[in-house]
Scaffold this motif. Structure first.
Motif, PDB file in Angstrom:
ATOM      1  N   THR A  55      45.218  50.117  33.509  1.00  0.00           N
ATOM      2  CA  THR A  55      45.400  49.076  34.398  1.00  0.00           C
ATOM      3  C   THR A  55      44.839  48.024  34.068  1.00  0.00           C
ATOM      4  O   THR A  55      43.797  47.939  33.554  1.00  0.00           O
ATOM      5  CB  THR A  55      44.890  49.786  35.615  1.00  0.00           C
ATOM      6  OG1 THR A  55      43.294  49.899  35.537  1.00  0.00           O
ATOM      7  CG2 THR A  55      45.479  51.242  36.159  1.00  0.00           C
ATOM      8  N   THR A  56      45.474  47.067  34.640  1.00  0.00           N
ATOM      9  CA  THR A  56      44.894  45.605  34.561  1.00  0.00           C
ATOM     10  C   THR A  56      44.915  45.227  36.234  1.00  0.00           C
ATOM     11  O   THR A  56      45.940  45.225  36.746  1.00  0.00           O
ATOM     12  CB  THR A  56      45.623  44.394  33.962  1.00  0.00           C
ATOM     13  OG1 THR A  56      45.822  44.850  32.465  1.00  0.00           O
ATOM     14  CG2 THR A  56      45.097  43.036  34.025  1.00  0.00           C
ATOM     15  N   ILE A  57      43.508  44.927  36.639  1.00  0.00           N
ATOM     16  CA  ILE A  57      43.458  44.451  38.101  1.00  0.00           C
ATOM     17  C   ILE A  57      42.735  43.158  37.997  1.00  0.00           C
ATOM     18  O   ILE A  57      41.521  42.907  37.581  1.00  0.00           O
ATOM     19  CB  ILE A  57      42.447  45.761  38.644  1.00  0.00           C
ATOM     20  CG1 ILE A  57      43.096  46.827  38.310  1.00  0.00           C
ATOM     21  CG2 ILE A  57      42.319  45.365  40.227  1.00  0.00           C
ATOM     22  CD1 ILE A  57      42.257  48.284  38.912  1.00  0.00           C
ATOM     23  N   TYR A  58      43.326  42.414  39.140  1.00  0.00           N
ATOM     24  CA  TYR A  58      42.763  41.040  39.267  1.00  0.00           C
ATOM     25  C   TYR A  58      43.156  40.524  40.723  1.00  0.00           C
ATOM     26  O   TYR A  58      43.968  41.053  41.576  1.00  0.00           O
ATOM     27  CB  TYR A  58      43.325  40.167  38.105  1.00  0.00           C
ATOM     28  CG  TYR A  58      44.867  39.961  38.091  1.00  0.00           C
ATOM     29  CD1 TYR A  58      45.632  39.116  38.939  1.00  0.00           C
ATOM     30  CD2 TYR A  58      45.725  40.665  37.426  1.00  0.00           C
ATOM     31  CE1 TYR A  58      46.893  38.857  38.855  1.00  0.00           C
ATOM     32  CE2 TYR A  58      47.063  40.603  37.270  1.00  0.00           C
ATOM     33  CZ  TYR A  58      47.595  39.791  38.228  1.00  0.00           C
ATOM     34  OH  TYR A  58      48.874  39.442  37.747  1.00  0.00           O
ATOM     35  N   ILE A  59      42.313  39.477  40.970  1.00  0.00           N
ATOM     36  CA  ILE A  59      42.498  38.760  42.385  1.00  0.00           C
ATOM     37  C   ILE A  59      43.405  37.785  42.284  1.00  0.00           C
ATOM     38  O   ILE A  59      43.444  36.811  41.326  1.00  0.00           O
ATOM     39  CB  ILE A  59      41.032  38.538  42.814  1.00  0.00           C
ATOM     40  CG1 ILE A  59      40.149  39.485  42.910  1.00  0.00           C
ATOM     41  CG2 ILE A  59      41.165  37.481  43.910  1.00  0.00           C
ATOM     42  CD1 ILE A  59      38.579  38.987  42.944  1.00  0.00           C
ATOM     43  N   ASP A  60      44.289  37.689  43.396  1.00  0.00           N
ATOM     44  CA  ASP A  60      45.316  36.594  43.263  1.00  0.00           C
ATOM     45  C   ASP A  60      45.127  36.134  45.019  1.00  0.00           C
ATOM     46  O   ASP A  60      46.119  36.520  45.689  1.00  0.00           O
ATOM     47  CB  ASP A  60      46.528  36.951  43.133  1.00  0.00           C
ATOM     48  CG  ASP A  60      47.530  35.869  43.149  1.00  0.00           C
ATOM     49  OD1 ASP A  60      47.324  34.619  43.441  1.00  0.00           O
ATOM     50  OD2 ASP A  60      48.867  36.219  43.124  1.00  0.00           O
ATOM     51  N   GLY A  61      44.232  35.019  45.173  1.00  0.00           N
ATOM     52  CA  GLY A  61      44.223  34.826  46.682  1.00  0.00           C
ATOM     53  C   GLY A  61      43.343  35.798  47.594  1.00  0.00           C
ATOM     54  O   GLY A  61      42.531  36.367  47.035  1.00  0.00           O
ATOM     55  N   SER A  62      44.145  36.339  48.561  1.00  0.00           N
ATOM     56  CA  SER A  62      43.433  37.548  49.428  1.00  0.00           C
ATOM     57  C   SER A  62      44.409  38.759  49.016  1.00  0.00           C
ATOM     58  O   SER A  62      44.060  39.762  49.589  1.00  0.00           O
ATOM     59  CB  SER A  62      44.109  37.133  50.677  1.00  0.00           C
ATOM     60  OG  SER A  62      45.595  36.922  50.912  1.00  0.00           O
TER      61      SER A  62
END
Length: 251
Positions: A55-62
């Motif tokens: 997995t690659t997990i990241y934030i994109d705004g909300s």
């Protein structure tokens, strides 16, 4: 805000022979309000438990975006003979596909802060969440009917393949077996845990219709948070427990 999700299946060459069920960060969430939208600056600590090789997990705004290969880090007969994680399971009525010959890649986007003030939403077929192993979570349905018709094809950890993606219907015993371990995150952004509650060390008795309640977890540093549990009730003839039947509470 409703969770917006997309499911990507890249390989057009795979023939679906079975109708399905058809930057890690260990810090806690931090948000600031900007024009009524919550801008998340740090991933929830629970995301640190996800298989970083898949997995690659990241934030994109909300939103939190989870991109996964869909390939779990545990043994199963569905890896196929010759694979290092192949597990012989002679009693499993195999679906025609094996994991190494399918494109299991899935991407979902979930609310970093689930909206628990709206209506509940029923689950649908296909991916309803991503497990910590990197594989998909499905609900308690198989094609146009209930899971009973496919129970014989489920491996030792409550999973099989179809259409294309390897996915769990039942308690994934490879990483949660009658305990409080994190199972994964669902499309509404709410985390799913095993049958026991870390706050009490026992089976929760205050679950709502979705198997959810509000207590602290091993990832909330003493703070209470709404989350789901696998409900401690055997499902039909499977001899195990449905991972999640719904409805979602966090839309």
């Amino acid at each position: 805000m409703k969770s917006i999700f997309k499911i990507s299946a890249v390989s057009a060459s795979v023939i679906f022979l079975m109708i399905a069920c058809s930057t890690d960060d260990s810090s806690t969430s931090s948000t600031t309000s900007v024009d009524d939208d919550e801008i998340v600056t740090e991933l929830h600590a629970a995301y640190s438990a996800f298989n970083s090789e898949a997995t690659t997990i990241y934030i994109d705004g909300s939103q939190v975006v989870i991109e996964t290969t869909g390939l779990p880090n545990h043994e199963t007969v569905y890896w196929g003979e010759g694979h290092e994680l192949y597990r012989e399971e002679p009693d499993v009525a195999l679906t025609p596909s094996i994991m190494s010959s399918n494109n299991n890649a899935v991407t979902i986007s979930v609310d970093a802060t689930p909206n628990l003030t709206g209506n509940t939403v029923a689950t649908q077929l296909n991916t309803i969440g991503i497990a910590v192993s990197g594989a998909s979570i499905f609900n308690d349905q198989e094609g146009a009917g209930d899971l009973d018709q496919a129970a014989a094809s489920l491996d030792w950890t409550g999973a099989h393949i179809g259409p294309g993606v390897y996915h769990y219907h039942l308690e994934p015993k490879a990483f949660t077996d009658d305990d409080d371990n994190l199972v994964g995150v669902l499309l509404d952004g709410v985390f799913l845990y095993g049958r026991k509650c870390s706050a009490t060390g026992d089976y929760p008795t205050d679950l709502d219709a979705s198997g959810g309640h509000t207590t602290s977890t091993q990832y909330t540093d003493g703070e209470e948070e709404y989350h789901y549990h696998i409900i401690n009730e055997l499902y039909s003839n499977t001899g195990s427990y449905v991972a999640f039947a719904g409805p979602y509470q966090g839309y």
